[in-house]
Each structure stands twice: as C-alpha cells, then as structure tokens.
Design a protein around this motif. Structure first.
Motif, PDB file in Angstrom:
ATOM      1  N   LEU A 228       0.821  -1.212   0.000  1.00  0.00           N
ATOM      2  CA  LEU A 228       0.000   0.000   0.000  1.00  0.00           C
ATOM      3  C   LEU A 228       0.857   1.265   0.000  1.00  0.00           C
ATOM      4  O   LEU A 228       0.449   2.302  -0.529  1.00  0.00           O
ATOM      5  CB  LEU A 228      -0.943  -0.015   1.212  1.00  0.00           C
ATOM      6  N   LYS A 229       2.057   1.224   0.615  1.00  0.00           N
ATOM      7  CA  LYS A 229       2.930   2.397   0.709  1.00  0.00           C
ATOM      8  C   LYS A 229       3.928   2.477  -0.447  1.00  0.00           C
ATOM      9  O   LYS A 229       4.728   3.400  -0.503  1.00  0.00           O
ATOM     10  CB  LYS A 229       3.697   2.358   2.029  1.00  0.00           C
ATOM     11  N   ALA A 230       3.893   1.523  -1.355  1.00  0.00           N
ATOM     12  CA  ALA A 230       4.861   1.514  -2.457  1.00  0.00           C
ATOM     13  C   ALA A 230       4.592   2.670  -3.400  1.00  0.00           C
ATOM     14  O   ALA A 230       3.446   3.137  -3.556  1.00  0.00           O
ATOM     15  CB  ALA A 230       4.786   0.183  -3.199  1.00  0.00           C
ATOM     16  N   ILE A 231       5.669   3.172  -4.018  1.00  0.00           N
ATOM     17  CA  ILE A 231       5.575   4.272  -4.975  1.00  0.00           C
ATOM     18  C   ILE A 231       5.917   3.714  -6.352  1.00  0.00           C
ATOM     19  O   ILE A 231       6.939   3.059  -6.535  1.00  0.00           O
ATOM     20  CB  ILE A 231       6.542   5.416  -4.601  1.00  0.00           C
ATOM     21  N   ALA A 232       5.060   3.991  -7.316  1.00  0.00           N
ATOM     22  CA  ALA A 232       5.268   3.480  -8.668  1.00  0.00           C
ATOM     23  C   ALA A 232       6.425   4.200  -9.332  1.00  0.00           C
ATOM     24  O   ALA A 232       6.662   5.392  -9.103  1.00  0.00           O
ATOM     25  CB  ALA A 232       3.998   3.650  -9.490  1.00  0.00           C
ATOM     26  N   SER A 233       7.148   3.522 -10.186  1.00  0.00           N
ATOM     27  CA  SER A 233       8.258   4.132 -10.921  1.00  0.00           C
ATOM     28  C   SER A 233       7.718   5.022 -12.039  1.00  0.00           C
ATOM     29  O   SER A 233       6.517   5.010 -12.375  1.00  0.00           O
ATOM     30  CB  SER A 233       9.146   3.023 -11.496  1.00  0.00           C
ATOM     31  N   GLU A 234       8.650   5.829 -12.608  1.00  0.00           N
ATOM     32  CA  GLU A 234       8.252   6.731 -13.702  1.00  0.00           C
ATOM     33  C   GLU A 234       7.736   5.941 -14.911  1.00  0.00           C
ATOM     34  O   GLU A 234       6.802   6.365 -15.589  1.00  0.00           O
ATOM     35  CB  GLU A 234       9.449   7.595 -14.082  1.00  0.00           C
ATOM     36  N   ARG A 235       8.347   4.807 -15.183  1.00  0.00           N
ATOM     37  CA  ARG A 235       7.926   3.999 -16.315  1.00  0.00           C
ATOM     38  C   ARG A 235       6.517   3.471 -16.137  1.00  0.00           C
ATOM     39  O   ARG A 235       5.701   3.465 -17.070  1.00  0.00           O
ATOM     40  CB  ARG A 235       8.902   2.832 -16.489  1.00  0.00           C
ATOM     41  N   THR A 236       6.211   3.039 -14.891  1.00  0.00           N
ATOM     42  CA  THR A 236       4.866   2.531 -14.613  1.00  0.00           C
ATOM     43  C   THR A 236       3.824   3.635 -14.752  1.00  0.00           C
ATOM     44  O   THR A 236       2.732   3.423 -15.284  1.00  0.00           O
ATOM     45  CB  THR A 236       4.821   1.929 -13.210  1.00  0.00           C
TER      46      THR A 236
END
Length: 255
Positions: A228-236
């Motif tokens: 839930l706390k993960a941050i998506a990468s720019e590519r995603t």
C-alpha cells in the motif's frame, strides 16, 4: 320558489343546437344495437333484405365469354344418319389396314424347344466324336500324353523338383529388423510394479485438495502494508496514462 329568467338565445346558438343531418343513401351499421331493422315483411311471410346497388352488382354471377364453348353433355356423341350411311374411300380403307410384318421377321421361340425325330435318331460323325473328346497335351520330357483335367494334378507335376530360384521366391516376406508388433489392448502389469510402494511426495501430490485449507488460508486476498505504501516508478506512471487521441478544436464563427 326560485324564479328562472328566460333569456332569448341568439341565432348562432340556435343553429349550433340543431342535430346534424344524415346524408342521403346512408345505412346504419346492422351490427349496432341501436340500429333499426331493415327487414321488410310482406303478406306471404317472406323477408327481403335491403342491399345497396354496389352489393347487388357484386353478387351477380360472372358472365362467360361470348366465344366460350360448353362441354359436351355426354362422351358418347350422337352420330348423324349421313355419317352412318357414308361410303368409305379407297384411301381410308388402305390406311385402316393393320401394318404387315416384315418378310424376314421371326416369331419368338418358346422356352421349351421341340426336338425333331431326325435329331433324336441321328448318329454323330467321326469328326464330331473327335472334337467332343477332352484336350490332351504331350509332356516336355518325352513321356506319354498327360491327361489335363480341372480336378486333378498330373503325375509328372507331383514328381517335379523346384529350383533354388523358385524356393527363394516362395519364401514369405520378412519384417523389418526394427518392427515392433502391436500391443494388446489389455496390458499385463509386471509383479514388481504391483508390489512397488509410492513415496511420501507422490502420496502428497496424489491427494485431493481439501476445502478447509482454502478457507483457513485467506492471506492471498489481503494486500500487505508495504504494497500500500509503495511508490510506482516513472515507467509505470507513463504506461498507466491514457492514450492521447486526436481532438480537433471547434472553430467559432464570429458574427
């Protein structure tokens, strides 16, 4: 008592209050409950219906054509006296004769032919007796004539010896060295396979899955806190954006 004042109606109200006139030739619906009966009774107690001229015209039977010829009353037409006493001409007599059979025509014979007495008492000639004998051939080895029949084998053939080439050709065709015979439908199980013991891993894999394990292990339906706390990468984030579409701007005309 209340006094009702009587006022004089105008001409327009009097005209509108009159009932509408029925047009000439109008007939009420006979199926209506309120329609009057159109049956006219006469003294002889018969009834006559009043119909329109159009209905009377349509009820008339169809007229036949002026040139129409009616069917004859009977297939046996009446023959006139002149036809009965008429004399036939030579041409009509010739045509009425049956067709003659050809001079070379032969009538069909019956199934059972009749044998003449001469044939019954006839004697065969020497030539006929010679042709009636069965066929005989001479042996290539210079032996006596051998009698050939369809039911027996010649004595010389029984004593003949086959050559090496004939014996080689008489051998049956052999199978390929790698040929494998077809297996039977019911395969035989070896005693070693029947007495073998399965390993614990095989027993575990062969056991069916129980419903209790699925009900107790419901962790796969929950999302972890780290996810839930993960941050998506720019590519995603780039791939998650919608596909841009071509949009034409509207041109507003100035008045």
């Amino acid at each position: 008592m209340a006094v009702v004042a009587r006022h004089q109606c105008s001409d327009r109200i009097v005209e509108l209050s009159k009932p509408r006139l029925i047009p000439a030739g109008h007939y009420e619906d006979p199926h209506s409950v309120y329609s009057e009966s159109k049956i006219v009774k006469k003294d002889n107690s018969t009834t006559v219906f009043n119909t329109t001229p159009r209905v009377e015209h349509l009820s008339q039977p169809k007229k036949t054509h002026a040139l129409y010829l009616y069917d004859k009353a009977s297939p046996q037409s009446i023959v006139s006296q002149g036809a009965k006493t008429a004399i036939v001409s030579e041409r009509v007599s010739a045509l009425s004769q049956p067709k003659n059979v050809h001079k070379d025509y032969l009538e069909p014979k019956s199934v059972q032919t009749k044998i003449s007495r001469a044939a019954k008492s006839g004697i065969a000639s020497d030539r006929v007796i010679q042709l009636a004998k069965h066929k005989t051939v001479q042996s290539p080895h210079g032996e006596e004539e051998v009698e050939v029949t369809s039911f027996g084998v010649a004595k010389s053939s029984l004593k003949a010896v086959a050559s090496a080439r004939v014996e080689a050709l008489a051998q049956e065709k052999q199978f390929h060295p790698g040929y494998q015979a077809p297996k039977s439908v019911i395969e035989k199980i070896s005693p070693m396979a029947m007495a073998a013991t399965a390993s614990p891993r095989v027993c575990e894999l062969s056991a069916h899955k129980e419903r209790k394990q699925l009900e107790e292990n419901q962790g796969f339906l929950r999302v972890s806190k780290s996810a839930l706390k993960a941050i998506a990468s720019e590519r995603t984030c780039t791939l998650a954006e919608p596909i841009p579409r071509k949009v034409t701007s509207k041109v507003v005309k100035k008045q």
